[in-house]
Design a protein around this motif. Structure first.
Motif, PDB file in Angstrom:
ATOM      1  N   SER A 177      -4.185   1.866  -2.108  1.00  0.00           N
ATOM      2  CA  SER A 177      -4.307   1.985  -0.651  1.00  0.00           C
ATOM      3  C   SER A 177      -4.234   0.638   0.051  1.00  0.00           C
ATOM      4  CB  SER A 177      -5.639   2.641  -0.300  1.00  0.00           C
ATOM      5  OG  SER A 177      -6.699   1.701  -0.423  1.00  0.00           O
TER       6      SER A 177
ATOM      7  N   SER B 102      -7.654   2.969  -5.611  1.00  0.00           N
ATOM      8  CA  SER B 102      -6.445   3.353  -6.341  1.00  0.00           C
ATOM      9  C   SER B 102      -6.734   4.629  -7.124  1.00  0.00           C
ATOM     10  CB  SER B 102      -5.974   2.231  -7.270  1.00  0.00           C
ATOM     11  OG  SER B 102      -6.960   1.944  -8.237  1.00  0.00           O
TER      12      SER B 102
ATOM     13  N   GLU C  60      -1.295   4.875  -7.470  1.00  0.00           N
ATOM     14  CA  GLU C  60      -1.178   4.669  -6.020  1.00  0.00           C
ATOM     15  C   GLU C  60      -2.305   3.743  -5.594  1.00  0.00           C
ATOM     16  OE1 GLU C  60       1.163   6.104  -4.099  1.00  0.00           O
ATOM     17  OE2 GLU C  60       2.006   7.428  -5.611  1.00  0.00           O
TER      18      GLU C  60
ATOM     19  N   ALA D 153       0.829  -1.198   0.000  1.00  0.00           N
ATOM     20  CA  ALA D 153       0.000   0.000   0.000  1.00  0.00           C
ATOM     21  C   ALA D 153       0.867   1.253   0.000  1.00  0.00           C
ATOM     22  CB  ALA D 153      -0.909  -0.005   1.216  1.00  0.00           C
TER      23      ALA D 153
ATOM     24  N   PHE E 134     -10.630  -1.219  -0.821  1.00  0.00           N
ATOM     25  CA  PHE E 134      -9.411  -0.458  -1.059  1.00  0.00           C
ATOM     26  C   PHE E 134      -9.621   0.373  -2.316  1.00  0.00           C
ATOM     27  CE2 PHE E 134      -8.401  -4.348  -3.436  1.00  0.00           C
ATOM     28  CZ  PHE E 134      -7.758  -3.886  -4.569  1.00  0.00           C
TER      29      PHE E 134
ATOM     30  N   ALA F 230      -0.899   4.349  -0.383  1.00  0.00           N
ATOM     31  CA  ALA F 230      -1.833   5.324   0.180  1.00  0.00           C
ATOM     32  C   ALA F 230      -2.483   4.709   1.422  1.00  0.00           C
ATOM     33  CB  ALA F 230      -2.906   5.681  -0.854  1.00  0.00           C
TER      34      ALA F 230
ATOM     35  N   SER G  78      -7.127  10.433  -1.802  1.00  0.00           N
ATOM     36  CA  SER G  78      -6.771  10.422  -3.223  1.00  0.00           C
ATOM     37  C   SER G  78      -7.048  11.773  -3.844  1.00  0.00           C
ATOM     38  CB  SER G  78      -7.568   9.340  -3.956  1.00  0.00           C
ATOM     39  OG  SER G  78      -8.948   9.602  -3.888  1.00  0.00           O
TER      40      SER G  78
ATOM     41  N   ALA H 259     -11.332   8.595   0.959  1.00  0.00           N
ATOM     42  CA  ALA H 259      -9.967   8.236   0.573  1.00  0.00           C
ATOM     43  C   ALA H 259      -9.035   9.436   0.651  1.00  0.00           C
ATOM     44  CB  ALA H 259      -9.971   7.693  -0.854  1.00  0.00           C
TER      45      ALA H 259
END
Length: 114
Positions: A101, A91, A99, A28, A89, A30, A48, A46
């Motif tokens: 998580s 991305s 990235e 991971a 999860f 993130a 992000s 998130a």
């Protein structure tokens, strides 16, 4: 003959390694999302930027995995069944690098929000 068997084994290994299976990320970059559930829905937030791809696995049988894409860093959706275990999860792409998580797990709550 021994060389062609070895070459075939290497080719098969490379092909199997190229298959991407949904599931938790290997490492991971993130932080895992923060998720809360209530009223048979859940909300995840998130760390992000921009478009975020969410991978949600409903753990309790049959183990269905669903992918959502949002234009921002949060996800709000309904639970398919109350009290079902969920793993999430996400991305996203930042500076040309994807990235991914860590994973968060929780139960779909049919009751009040926390």
């Amino acid at each position: 003959m021994n060389i062609s068997i070895r070459a075939l084994a290497v080719a098969a290994t490379l092909m199997l390694g190229a298959v991407a299976l949904p599931g938790a990320p290997a490492s991971a970059a993130a932080p895992a999302p923060h998720c809360e559930s209530g009223a048979s829905h859940y909300f995840c937030d998130a760390a992000s930027t921009g478009t975020t791809t969410w991978t949600v696995t409903y753990v309790y049988p049959p183990g269905v995995t669903v992918t959502y894409t949002t234009p921002f860093a949060s996800l709000y959706t309904s639970c398919p069944n109350p009290r079902r275990s969920v793993r999430v999860f996400y991305s996203f792409v930042s500076g040309g690098v994807t990235e991914t998580s860590g994973t968060t797990g929780f139960l779909c709550n049919p009751g009040d929000w926390p």
